[in-house]
Design a protein around this motif. Structure first.
Motif, mmCIF file in Angstrom:
data_model
loop_
_atom_site.group_PDB
_atom_site.id
_atom_site.type_symbol
_atom_site.label_atom_id
_atom_site.label_comp_id
_atom_site.label_asym_id
_atom_site.label_seq_id
_atom_site.Cartn_x
_atom_site.Cartn_y
_atom_site.Cartn_z
ATOM 1 N N THR A 80 0.833 -1.205 0.000
ATOM 2 C CA THR A 80 0.000 0.000 0.000
ATOM 3 C C THR A 80 0.864 1.250 0.000
ATOM 4 O O THR A 80 0.581 2.212 -0.718
ATOM 5 C CB THR A 80 -0.939 0.005 1.219
ATOM 6 O OG1 THR A 80 -1.705 -1.203 1.235
ATOM 7 C CG2 THR A 80 -1.893 1.183 1.164
ATOM 8 N N ARG A 81 1.907 1.257 0.803
ATOM 9 C CA ARG A 81 2.819 2.405 0.824
ATOM 10 C C ARG A 81 3.457 2.619 -0.544
ATOM 11 O O ARG A 81 3.567 3.746 -1.031
ATOM 12 C CB ARG A 81 3.903 2.212 1.892
ATOM 13 C CG ARG A 81 3.433 2.470 3.311
ATOM 14 C CD ARG A 81 4.615 2.629 4.250
ATOM 15 N NE ARG A 81 5.430 1.419 4.307
ATOM 16 C CZ ARG A 81 5.235 0.422 5.161
ATOM 17 N NH1 ARG A 81 4.241 0.492 6.035
ATOM 18 N NH2 ARG A 81 6.022 -0.628 5.153
ATOM 19 N N GLN A 82 3.882 1.527 -1.172
ATOM 20 C CA GLN A 82 4.502 1.630 -2.497
ATOM 21 C C GLN A 82 3.500 2.156 -3.526
ATOM 22 O O GLN A 82 3.857 2.951 -4.403
ATOM 23 C CB GLN A 82 5.037 0.263 -2.930
ATOM 24 C CG GLN A 82 6.222 -0.210 -2.098
ATOM 25 C CD GLN A 82 6.598 -1.653 -2.381
ATOM 26 O OE1 GLN A 82 5.807 -2.437 -2.914
ATOM 27 N NE2 GLN A 82 7.816 -2.032 -2.035
ATOM 28 N N PHE A 83 2.260 1.709 -3.413
ATOM 29 C CA PHE A 83 1.218 2.159 -4.346
ATOM 30 C C PHE A 83 0.929 3.645 -4.156
ATOM 31 O O PHE A 83 0.855 4.411 -5.125
ATOM 32 C CB PHE A 83 -0.055 1.337 -4.110
ATOM 33 C CG PHE A 83 -1.218 1.745 -4.976
ATOM 34 C CD1 PHE A 83 -1.322 1.293 -6.282
ATOM 35 C CD2 PHE A 83 -2.209 2.578 -4.482
ATOM 36 C CE1 PHE A 83 -2.389 1.667 -7.080
ATOM 37 C CE2 PHE A 83 -3.287 2.957 -5.265
ATOM 38 C CZ PHE A 83 -3.374 2.498 -6.577
ATOM 39 N N MET A 84 0.787 4.078 -2.891
ATOM 40 C CA MET A 84 0.473 5.480 -2.623
ATOM 41 C C MET A 84 1.604 6.402 -3.066
ATOM 42 O O MET A 84 1.370 7.555 -3.436
ATOM 43 C CB MET A 84 0.169 5.686 -1.142
ATOM 44 C CG MET A 84 -1.165 5.086 -0.705
ATOM 45 S SD MET A 84 -1.705 5.669 0.931
ATOM 46 C CE MET A 84 -0.452 4.940 1.960
ATOM 47 N N ALA A 85 2.834 5.902 -3.053
ATOM 48 C CA ALA A 85 3.966 6.719 -3.487
ATOM 49 C C ALA A 85 3.907 7.027 -4.985
ATOM 50 O O ALA A 85 4.530 7.990 -5.449
ATOM 51 C CB ALA A 85 5.277 5.997 -3.162
ATOM 52 N N LYS A 86 3.163 6.231 -5.738
ATOM 53 C CA LYS A 86 3.072 6.425 -7.192
ATOM 54 C C LYS A 86 1.878 7.279 -7.615
ATOM 55 O O LYS A 86 1.739 7.601 -8.793
ATOM 56 C CB LYS A 86 2.965 5.062 -7.894
ATOM 57 C CG LYS A 86 4.159 4.155 -7.675
ATOM 58 C CD LYS A 86 3.911 2.799 -8.326
ATOM 59 C CE LYS A 86 5.035 1.822 -8.043
ATOM 60 N NZ LYS A 86 4.744 0.477 -8.603
#
Length: 530
Positions: free
Chosen positions: A376-382
């Motif tokens: 989720t963190r990786q997704f939100m960073a994009k």
């Protein structure tokens, strides 16, 4: 001659891109709202898909939004199937646009002024005026492209005649369908392929039967793009692509099976209501056989959706299934997808906390939650840039807050603190009861259909913090007076603090994921107990 045709196709595609981008920017939020709000049943989903595609003149744009809504959990796959059917029906509006206006308008009197006004609005205007200008400019360029196409096809008609194309036999019709498929694959746009066919028909390069067979192929040809888009994509994208492929292919096969009868019937109706224009007949034919497909599939839409779900089962991590990297270009949908994923992760963590505090047997999913939080963190960073004053931006900030509190709750659940002190000790019992109440009050996180209610976790957390502040000095005084063993006192203090932390993070998670973000810059309403 060939270069003129190629240039005409290029201008038409350029106009479509400009108009589609302008309309999407101008009415993007309204279109997303239409899709998300009016897709309750099969018929409403179908009508929503038709309306949105007719407005933006791009079935691809509608399909992309649909995939995003399914991935984010805002729409069921069954509803998405209805939208896909509607998108196929809506894209036939291009044929009507070309046949009723494009082949009849004067470019000098109509299209060129539109381009001039649209370009000036784009260059000099801001916001919606600029977006409207780009859409208007694209609208004009479309007609310039059609005019160039007509000129090129008129020149080609002197070199080719309908008899040079495959004849009206079964083999000949199959070859014409294949030519239509190839045209769509090469142009990457069924709208451009249909416009080229209409221009060729209008100039006499091909006849009505040949044009009808080619349009069937062009309708089927869009599935090649869908198939390529589905390779390596998310499960939602693959299912949507397969629904598109099956619908178009089966609809095309049905239209091909009754092609001679179908064209005669549609041509007769067009003669009666359209003045005998062959281009209008083909536009009507394109719409009619898509309506035939809708009539066949609509009664069995639910079973059709379940069949596709069985053909492409869900393989993604359970708690991260809403996260589709193809959505990062649609920030509003991506923010909602992040929120849905965080709700499911948090629901799992809260359930684990409740079972741990109530001494119930339960196999915690902490490793799965940790992996899902990382995804989720990786997704939100994009996620693309959001307007700082908008609601989506504040929801994104709330999601980031919720992620931080979920990480802290996960860390607390990994500790052995509640086992160091007997949680059944009378002095810890009120703390445990309040923390369990906070967890029970956040049970709505596991059911998006329930109305969010962060009030109960908040009340329990505040009451627990007040209780800890009152009991801590009392316990320390008892320890100093020798009424309590110091080691036991430290364990009790640690237990009180642990229950306080767990309840606090449950409250903050539920408040941030309730879907009502606080105004920008507003601080947390209580200090973090650590």
């Amino acid at each position: 001659m060939t270069s003129t045709v190629v240039g005409g196709v290029g201008l038409f595609l350029l106009g479509m891109i400009l108009m589609t981008d302008g309309l999407k920017a101008l009415a993007g939020d309204a279109l997303r709202s239409l899709l998300s709000r009016f897709t309750g049943g099969p018929l409403s989903a179908l009508l929503s898909g038709t309306a949105v595609t007719a407005v933006v003149q791009s079935s691809s744009a509608t399909t992309l939004m649909t995939i995003g809504f399914v991935s984010a959990g805002l729409m069921t796959f069954g509803q998405a199937v209805g939208v896909v059917f509607g998108a196929n029906l809506g894209t036939t509006s291009t044929g009507w646009l070309v046949s009723m206006l494009g082949l009849k308008l004067s470019v000098g009197k109509i299209a060129l002024p539109l381009i001039g006004v649209g370009a000036l609005s784009k260059l000099l205007g801001r916001g919606k005026v600029a977006h409207a200008g780009m859409a208007l400019c694209g609208f004009g360029v479309i007609f310039v492209g059609i005019d160039v196409l007509q000129a090129g096809m008129a020149a080609l008609s002197s070199k080719f005649d309908p008899s040079s194309f495959p004849d009206n036999t079964l083999t000949g019709r199959i070859l014409l369908v294949l030519i239509g498929i190839a045209m769509t694959v090469v142009m990457q746009s069924s709208s451009a392929a249909v416009a080229t066919t209409l221009a060729a028909l209008h100039s006499g390069t091909i006849d009505l039967d040949q044009a009808a067979a080619m349009v069937i192929g062009q309708n089927v040809g869009t599935t090649v793009t869908a198939a390529l888009a589905g390779i390596g994509a998310s499960v939602a994208a693959k299912r949507t692509a397969l629904a598109h492929i099956l619908f178009n292919t089966i609809t095309g096969a049905l239209a091909f099976a009754v092609l001679p009868l179908f064209t005669r019937a549609v041509d007769g109706l067009a003669d009666r209501f359209g003045g005998g224009d062959d281009a209008v007949s083909i536009a009507a034919f394109h719409t009619a056989f898509n309506l035939l497909g809708v009539a066949v599939f609509l009664p069995v839409m639910g079973r059709f959706a379940r069949l596709i779900e069985r053909m492409i089962p869900e393989k993604a991590a359970r708690l991260a299934r809403h996260l589709d990297s193809s959505m990062v270009d649609l920030p509003g949908i991506a923010v909602e997808a992040s929120r849905r994923a965080l709700m499911e992760i948090s629901s799992e963590l809260v359930r684990d906390a409740g079972c741990l505090m109530a001494d119930r047997r339960h196999e915690p999913a902490l490793e799965e939650c940790e992996d899902a939080l990382l995804r989720t963190r990786q997704f939100m960073a994009k996620v693309g840039r959001l307007e700082a004053s908008g609601k989506e931006y504040r929801l994104h900030v709330s999601n980031l807050h919720a992620t931080d509190h979920a990480d802290r709750l996960l860390a607390a659940l990994r500790e052995a603190t509640p086992r160091r002190a007997d949680s059944r000790d009378p002095r810890l019992l009120p703390f445990r009861e309040l923390a369990v109440r906070a967890a029970a009050g956040a049970s709505w996180l596991g059911d998006p259909a329930r109305k969010p209610d962060p009030g109960t976790p908040k009340a329990a957390s505040i009451a627990l913090a007040d209780l800890r502040r009152a009991e801590r000095p009392r316990l320390l005084e008892e320890t100093a007076a020798g009424a309590c063993d110091s080691e036991q006192a430290l364990a009790l203090l640690e237990g009180m603090h642990w229950f306080d932390r767990v309840a606090y993070h449950i409250w903050r998670i539920s408040e941030h994921l309730a879907g009502q973000p606080p105004p920008a810059g507003q601080p947390e309403s209580a200090p973090d107990p650590g």
